[in-house]
Design a protein around this motif. Sequence first.
Motif, short mmCIF file in Angstrom:
data_model
loop_
_atom_site.label_atom_id
_atom_site.label_comp_id
_atom_site.label_asym_id
_atom_site.label_seq_id
_atom_site.Cartn_x
_atom_site.Cartn_y
_atom_site.Cartn_z
N HIS A 352 35.10 -35.72 23.50
CA HIS A 352 36.22 -36.52 24.13
C HIS A 352 35.73 -37.98 23.81
O HIS A 352 36.67 -38.79 23.72
CB HIS A 352 36.17 -36.21 25.43
N ARG A 355 37.37 -38.47 20.34
CA ARG A 355 38.88 -38.35 20.50
C ARG A 355 39.46 -39.84 21.21
O ARG A 355 40.42 -40.26 20.52
CB ARG A 355 39.27 -37.37 21.31
N ARG A 356 38.62 -40.36 22.32
CA ARG A 356 39.23 -41.50 22.62
C ARG A 356 38.98 -42.79 21.81
O ARG A 356 39.84 -43.54 21.73
CB ARG A 356 37.91 -41.94 23.76
N GLU A 439 46.03 -40.02 29.27
CA GLU A 439 44.93 -38.80 29.51
C GLU A 439 44.76 -38.44 30.85
O GLU A 439 44.40 -37.40 30.95
CB GLU A 439 43.86 -38.87 28.65
#
Length: 1012
Positions: A352, A355-356, A439
């Motif tokens: 993650h 992805r961030r 998100e």
Amino acid sequence: MIFRLISVPKIFPRSRTLRKYSTQHVRHVPRSSAGPSSNEIRQQFIDYFTGKHNHRLIRSSSLIPYNDSTIAFVNAGMNQFKNIFLGATDRPCPRAVNSQKCVRVGGKHNDLSVVGTDSYHHTFFEMLGNWSFGDYFKREACEMAWDLLKNVYRIDAGRVYVTYFGGDARLNLPADEECRDIWLSLGIPKDRILPFGARDNFWEMGNSGPCGPCTEIHVDLSNEYGRTEARRHFVNAGVPDLTEIWNIVFIQYNRSHVDGSISNLPQHHVDTGMGLERLVAHLQGKMSNYDTDLFQPIFQRIQKASKKTPYSGCFTSTESQYELDTAYRILADHSRMITACLADGMFPSQNHKLRRIIRKSLALANGTFQCPQLLKETIPAVVEILGDVYPEMCTNLPATLQIIDHEQQSYNQLRSKRSTETASLLKSFPMLEESEVLEHAGLPGAIKELVQTSPTVLTGQAIHKMYDTYGLDEELLVKLGEMLKFSLDFRDYDRYVRELKDGHKHELAAKLQERLSAFHSIKQSLDEASLKPTRDERKYNYTFNQEKGVYDVAPCQTRVNLLLEDETNRLLHIVTEQSNFYCESGGQQGDTGRLVIQEGNAGETKCVDITSVSKHNGFIVHTVEKATNTLVAIGDRVVLQVDSNRRTLLTVHHTATHLLNAVVRRVVALPMCQRSSAVSEKGLRLELAISGDKITLDQVATIEAEVRAVINQNQPTSVSVCNARELDFGNITTVPGETYPDRGLRVVSVGNVSRELCCGTHAITTGELQDFAITNVTQSKSGCFTFHAVAGQAAKKVHYLGRQIQNDVEQLRQDAEQNERQEDLTIIETRMQRLKNVLLTGMDNNIHLPYCVRQRCLEVINTLYQALKNRSRESLRELIDIEMRNLIEQKPPATDRYIVHFLECSIILDEVQLSKATRYCPDRPILVISITDNQVKARATVPRSMVSERFNAERWLAEVANTFKAQTAAPKGQNATEVCNMKNRKVTKMHFESMLENALRAAKKFAEENCH
């Protein structure tokens, strides 16, 4: 063990106060001197140690930490050598050199929010390092470092400061005067050799284990470097123009895990690290890392694509160019990190943090630069700069760009759902990133509560609510704490969670706790026993029995070493010297079998079933049901026999999983990674994250056909055992995030199709799999696909049933086209319903079909339904009556006290009145589900005489509504306990089948347990 990198080379300074000075009051203007290129500087470092000092060049490891589960990225040059320092693996050579790719965006080294605001913070950087594994030590390390800097890089000695360990009373360690004296002997002036405490100059790998003092080399880049007294106070203070470039660690101590005491190591090691970006900046005469040839080409690509004002090197927040230049720096930095991670096979859905950062970069491209495709422009620029050094960046560039395409589409879909509330939140709290708000759906509610309550400290209960109710993660919660000025008591959170677990008295939780207690008892007993771990290499000792079609595992004669009794569950746990049983790992379930005990002196034997096996700290524990006539004692000789049938099914399904994994990658031809897998007797499950929106039916058919072709080719399977350092991980399929040992890695190759790291059991040749069938493909979320499949005789049966139902559907199609009479059409409609019911709910009744066959048959039937629907709309409306009458006849009240039914004819109707269906059953509870035009609804009725607190229409229907995430309500003027409707809920065809199975199962279970 949790490892803590306390004093690796400080790429990031510790002083937040002076960082403010460095970013707001200094404008970094590039110097005129060009100097050597970054590639030349890197190569000079490597050539110096390999050519002049006999070091071996060891290539950079992947950024994926394959042998360390404590970190998300490789974050230091020493990561790949950590087990050498721990003594867990052999050294590859006496002395080594490398340039290691590193990423720091989390944990102790997390300065992500500072990147771009100063001249030297980076998420991705290269660490130049030289290493001694029990070879040279302090003097040689310092001499080589000084010789390289002074005579190769020609650094002005008058600009250099060095630091050394000044001692620590808490650790009971004296100052490292040996190191100080070495620097003095090399000609460094005394006033430029500075002592610092453990915080700055003592390195530890973790709370226990190898550690030691370090010495650092700092370079003064200012125009005031001659003022020694004035400038020496800025060493280790975070001033950007007086920075540390090299850290040399002397690993000479060991910290005890018992009392924290420090003792000498029998072997001494050297671990050094020098940030390439900082070194390049100095040698190229630049005041900022961003002014070097490592970044300037990226800036030029950004400017060319976006048509914005060129990068000017502004670090002063009051100037108009500051915001744009900061965006330049952030995007260039993040592009390097994204390129390096994706090239190494890291996948955004598995990490993650990655992805961030991708989404943050996309937000910059869309916002500040107004060029949505900008990231796809900067990544090739990064490859042009670093591709010669790290060839995987060139090789994997097409895949990298495909992943960015997919991530951009996903992010755009997320942004399209952006609400007014989201926009308001971003305006009120500019520190928040758009991706964070998008998100975390619960973020607005969390902030509203935090603003209203204005806490100074968030206690354990409050932190739990932020996680559980609002869905925040720790990183975002810490950020909110900085924004809203509150601290977080994570110690109290751990206490609160423990209390929650202790207070959970549900039956399931109690059973789980009982199992856990048994596990801990076993572990404690094993820890206390002075035994050697079980040798289990015999689990791979098996042959294929052609006559029986099974794998015969050679029996294992061994000795009982330990007996553990579980009186509560009437179980006996047996630990033996050796074992041929496979314990669950790598997704493959464990073996079962028998334990043969010799009784008496007459050679009589007794067999007991081994119901499960488990592994604890290297010991194999065989569990049997305790019986009064089972006599076994420590020291007895026993024989372990593995169940051949179960082992065979597990083995062929595991090899089939490898084939499926490899063929999907080849056929779909998109970047992907494995999320999970499961291998059982009944079949296999493989979950993949794929950078694409969908997998077509034709692709699934091709995948299945290619796997079957490999089976028919009877290709051999081979296994080789090697160490991690001997492998090129880029050519082997691995699971990102999975931890692999340094030694004893098993590389399983299936013909020329698949090559994976795996500890499971596998077929000797692919022909032993007999056949293969994909039975289902589901999509849980964007880009995540799960394949279900079977091999062996089960696959043959699946294909046989598939051919049968294909014939039935084809015959149905012909009959529908040839018959015109209404009576014949009614019969055809009934046959359609039955066939469709088998296709939709067959798996629930243990009828498995090839996925492609099922989907294509459904397409044919749906087309026929539509045709019949157009020919005879009125007659179709009578189908509810026909179906319900038939159902009531088949389920009389004497045998069925309730009815749960999917109204099959609803599939072909324009609309359905479920009240018409339930009226056929006034004497007992009935629950009916229907679907028309992808709209699902349901209705439950319960006779008033049967309504109770535990069982009524509303509670019963809630079981179904939960599955479809729908709302329920009573018809107007009626009692919800007697009559309740589920409101229409749109469901896609792909998801309806599994949801229907779950809904029917839940409704039946609730009625069975509560309807009396």
